[in-house]
Motif scaffolding. Structure first.
Motif, mmCIF file in Angstrom:
data_model
loop_
_atom_site.group_PDB
_atom_site.id
_atom_site.type_symbol
_atom_site.label_atom_id
_atom_site.label_comp_id
_atom_site.label_asym_id
_atom_site.label_seq_id
_atom_site.Cartn_x
_atom_site.Cartn_y
_atom_site.Cartn_z
ATOM 1 N N VAL A 1 -16.308 -71.717 82.511
ATOM 2 C CA VAL A 1 -16.520 -72.533 81.296
ATOM 3 C C VAL A 1 -17.984 -72.613 81.602
ATOM 4 C CG1 VAL A 1 -17.736 -74.525 80.400
ATOM 5 C CG2 VAL A 1 -15.382 -73.898 80.084
ATOM 6 N N MET A 2 -18.415 -72.354 83.074
ATOM 7 C CA MET A 2 -19.703 -72.592 84.320
ATOM 8 C C MET A 2 -19.638 -70.675 84.363
ATOM 9 S SD MET A 2 -20.999 -74.507 88.153
ATOM 10 C CE MET A 2 -20.440 -75.226 87.085
ATOM 11 N N ALA A 3 -19.541 -69.905 84.088
ATOM 12 C CA ALA A 3 -19.584 -68.911 84.661
ATOM 13 C C ALA A 3 -20.230 -68.457 82.841
ATOM 14 C CB ALA A 3 -18.536 -68.358 84.848
ATOM 15 N N PHE A 4 -19.162 -68.521 81.912
ATOM 16 C CA PHE A 4 -20.399 -68.976 80.673
ATOM 17 C C PHE A 4 -21.266 -68.992 80.035
ATOM 18 C CE2 PHE A 4 -19.715 -69.090 76.387
ATOM 19 C CZ PHE A 4 -19.713 -68.105 75.772
ATOM 20 N N GLN A 5 -21.304 -69.688 80.474
ATOM 21 C CA GLN A 5 -22.792 -70.920 80.851
ATOM 22 C C GLN A 5 -24.199 -69.930 81.390
ATOM 23 O OE1 GLN A 5 -21.111 -74.588 81.701
ATOM 24 N NE2 GLN A 5 -21.571 -75.553 79.899
ATOM 25 N N LYS A 6 -23.739 -69.581 82.332
ATOM 26 C CA LYS A 6 -24.944 -68.677 83.139
ATOM 27 C C LYS A 6 -24.876 -67.975 82.412
ATOM 28 C CE LYS A 6 -23.625 -70.286 87.786
ATOM 29 N NZ LYS A 6 -23.398 -70.087 89.644
ATOM 30 N N TYR A 7 -23.483 -66.575 82.110
ATOM 31 C CA TYR A 7 -23.833 -65.473 81.185
ATOM 32 C C TYR A 7 -24.986 -65.609 80.336
ATOM 33 C CZ TYR A 7 -23.494 -60.841 79.028
ATOM 34 O OH TYR A 7 -24.114 -59.753 78.848
ATOM 35 N N MET A 8 -24.807 -66.904 79.329
ATOM 36 C CA MET A 8 -25.431 -67.045 78.137
ATOM 37 C C MET A 8 -26.771 -67.514 78.458
ATOM 38 S SD MET A 8 -22.962 -65.813 75.942
ATOM 39 C CE MET A 8 -23.903 -66.368 74.206
ATOM 40 N N GLY A 9 -26.925 -67.868 80.029
ATOM 41 C CA GLY A 9 -28.948 -68.254 80.143
ATOM 42 C C GLY A 9 -29.002 -69.717 79.464
ATOM 43 N N PHE A 10 -27.763 -70.670 79.985
ATOM 44 C CA PHE A 10 -27.674 -71.712 78.820
ATOM 45 C C PHE A 10 -28.140 -72.863 80.209
ATOM 46 C CE2 PHE A 10 -24.088 -71.612 76.052
ATOM 47 C CZ PHE A 10 -24.693 -70.925 75.251
ATOM 48 N N ASP A 11 -28.967 -74.068 80.000
ATOM 49 C CA ASP A 11 -30.125 -74.917 80.901
ATOM 50 C C ASP A 11 -29.198 -75.563 81.625
ATOM 51 O OD1 ASP A 11 -32.406 -73.153 79.569
ATOM 52 O OD2 ASP A 11 -32.483 -75.448 77.843
ATOM 53 N N ASP A 12 -28.382 -75.703 81.970
ATOM 54 C CA ASP A 12 -28.144 -76.591 82.132
ATOM 55 C C ASP A 12 -26.440 -76.341 82.232
ATOM 56 O OD1 ASP A 12 -26.673 -78.140 84.099
ATOM 57 O OD2 ASP A 12 -26.645 -79.942 83.060
ATOM 58 N N PRO A 13 -25.566 -75.377 82.848
ATOM 59 C CA PRO A 13 -24.306 -74.658 83.092
ATOM 60 C C PRO A 13 -23.909 -75.668 84.035
ATOM 61 C CG PRO A 13 -25.258 -73.317 84.294
ATOM 62 C CD PRO A 13 -26.613 -74.306 84.058
ATOM 63 N N ASP A 14 -23.017 -76.874 83.400
ATOM 64 C CA ASP A 14 -22.329 -77.813 83.602
ATOM 65 C C ASP A 14 -20.882 -77.671 84.098
ATOM 66 O OD1 ASP A 14 -21.779 -78.392 81.357
ATOM 67 O OD2 ASP A 14 -22.329 -80.194 81.549
ATOM 68 N N GLY A 15 -20.113 -76.398 83.449
ATOM 69 C CA GLY A 15 -18.721 -76.120 82.946
ATOM 70 C C GLY A 15 -18.147 -77.071 82.116
ATOM 71 N N ARG A 16 -19.069 -78.055 81.430
ATOM 72 C CA ARG A 16 -18.506 -78.783 80.576
ATOM 73 C C ARG A 16 -18.406 -78.151 78.860
ATOM 74 N NH1 ARG A 16 -18.032 -84.287 81.520
ATOM 75 N NH2 ARG A 16 -17.900 -84.821 79.275
ATOM 76 N N VAL A 17 -17.436 -77.795 78.266
ATOM 77 C CA VAL A 17 -17.290 -77.529 76.917
ATOM 78 C C VAL A 17 -18.434 -78.619 76.147
ATOM 79 C CG1 VAL A 17 -16.195 -76.883 75.263
ATOM 80 C CG2 VAL A 17 -15.621 -76.265 76.703
ATOM 81 N N ASP A 18 -19.077 -78.643 75.806
ATOM 82 C CA ASP A 18 -20.303 -79.282 75.066
ATOM 83 C C ASP A 18 -20.790 -78.560 73.233
ATOM 84 O OD1 ASP A 18 -22.145 -77.261 75.324
ATOM 85 O OD2 ASP A 18 -23.538 -78.457 76.491
ATOM 86 N N GLU A 19 -21.355 -78.698 72.832
ATOM 87 C CA GLU A 19 -21.485 -78.786 71.766
ATOM 88 C C GLU A 19 -22.336 -76.854 71.622
ATOM 89 O OE1 GLU A 19 -21.158 -79.363 68.017
ATOM 90 O OE2 GLU A 19 -20.201 -81.279 68.885
ATOM 91 N N GLN A 20 -22.852 -77.030 72.137
ATOM 92 C CA GLN A 20 -23.917 -75.890 72.813
ATOM 93 C C GLN A 20 -22.669 -74.445 72.949
ATOM 94 O OE1 GLN A 20 -26.749 -74.725 75.437
ATOM 95 N NE2 GLN A 20 -28.068 -74.231 74.054
ATOM 96 N N THR A 21 -21.727 -74.409 74.133
ATOM 97 C CA THR A 21 -21.392 -74.062 74.608
ATOM 98 C C THR A 21 -19.862 -73.862 73.511
ATOM 99 O OG1 THR A 21 -21.605 -75.209 76.777
ATOM 100 C CG2 THR A 21 -19.451 -73.491 76.050
ATOM 101 N N ALA A 22 -18.730 -74.818 73.574
ATOM 102 C CA ALA A 22 -18.440 -74.651 71.557
ATOM 103 C C ALA A 22 -18.638 -73.525 70.823
ATOM 104 C CB ALA A 22 -18.132 -75.927 70.902
#
Length: 292
Positions: free
Chosen positions: A123-144
């Protein structure tokens, strides 16, 4: 536009007269019938002005060609049932998250519903790829939402050949096979800071340097297959070296920022998978760049 017809008519003119003498009456003369001159009637044909023939160009339909996606990029469909924001909770929805990560190319150990280390790393890798501000490995609303709606499989910059690509900008490691990005791992590279630390292999010696992961095209030139090894600056797990003492290796700490002395850290389970799958044998090219 059609012209207006003009009809022009001519009027008739009439003239007449009588003749007579003075003195004896004369036999009456028959009266001449008055001469009537009727002007000929002239009919002027109506003048018709016709508008010039206008040829109306047929409506032109512009067909916009569909966007062509290179063969090296893999399309995926958006999910019919949205992913739920579960944080780090295990369960059926966590299994759906794991399956979606695998579909998008982010490696996780299993799709078993256990929200463990590799799921959090994926999940953290996905968040990094998407350029999210705080890639913490949690599935929040933005990540979902992003997991639900993504339609193109994330990919490296390399679009040909077989290699390992390390993106220091995104802090990700990609496995590119025949130009297609097959797998993506969360990674942590050199933090760019100066260090002065004891040499773990030579008591009494001090090592100084700058924590840099060298950019450029390298290749795997040596490796250590079994367990943990004592590097000069600390323990590393099953390293695959690609330039000097810099390696891709397993670690117990892979944060969302550059944190190493120069090596490329991945999780211990990910490093076991690299060895078991033989996806990174000796002489594999390793391309390191800043991601700019």
């Amino acid at each position: 536009m059609f012209g207006i017809a003009a009809l022009v008519g001519c009027s008739s003119a009439m003239s007449g007269g009588t003749g007579g003498g003075e003195g004896a009456a004369a036999a009456p003369q028959p009266l001449a019938a008055p001469a009537t001159t009727i002007a000929p009637t002239t009919t002027v044909a109506p003048t018709t002005t016709q508008a010039p023939t206008t040829t109306v160009a047929p409506e032109t339909t512009t067909t916009i060609p569909p966007t062509t996606i290179p063969d090296t990029i893999i399309e995926v469909g958006a999910m019919d049932e949205p992913i739920q924001a579960i944080g780090t909770s295990s369960g059926q929805e966590a299994a759906r998250v794991q399956l979606r990560l695998l579909q998008l190319g982010f490696w996780v150990q299993a799709a078993d519903g256990d929200y463990g280390l590799t799921t959090r790393q994926g999940v953290m890798a996905f968040q990094k790829y998407m350029g999210f501000d705080d890639p913490d490995g949690r599935v929040d609303e933005q990540t979902a939402q992003a997991l639900t709606t993504e339609t193109v499989r994330p990919h490296a910059r390399a679009n040909s050949g077989t290699l390992v690509e390390v993106d220091k900008g995104k802090q990700l490691l990609y496995f590119v096979i025949d130009g297609k990005t097959e797998w993506i791992l969360n990674a942590s590279t050199g933090n760019g800071e100066s260090y002065t630390e004891p040499d773990q292999n030579t008591p009494g010696e001090i090592i100084t340097g700058v924590s840099l992961t060298p950019s450029g095209l390298h290749e795997v030139n040596r490796q250590r297959p079994d367990g943990w090894w004592e590097g000069d600056l600390g323990e590393i797990y099953r390293p695959k070296y690609f330039v000097g003492g810099v390696a891709v290796h397993g670690s117990n700490s892979i944060p969302n920022y550059p944190a190493s002395h120069g090596c490329v850290r991945v999780s211990v389970p990910a490093m076991d998978w690299i060895w078991d799958s033989e996806i990174m044998p000796l002489h594999t090219p390793v391309w390191v760049h800043d991601g700019a």
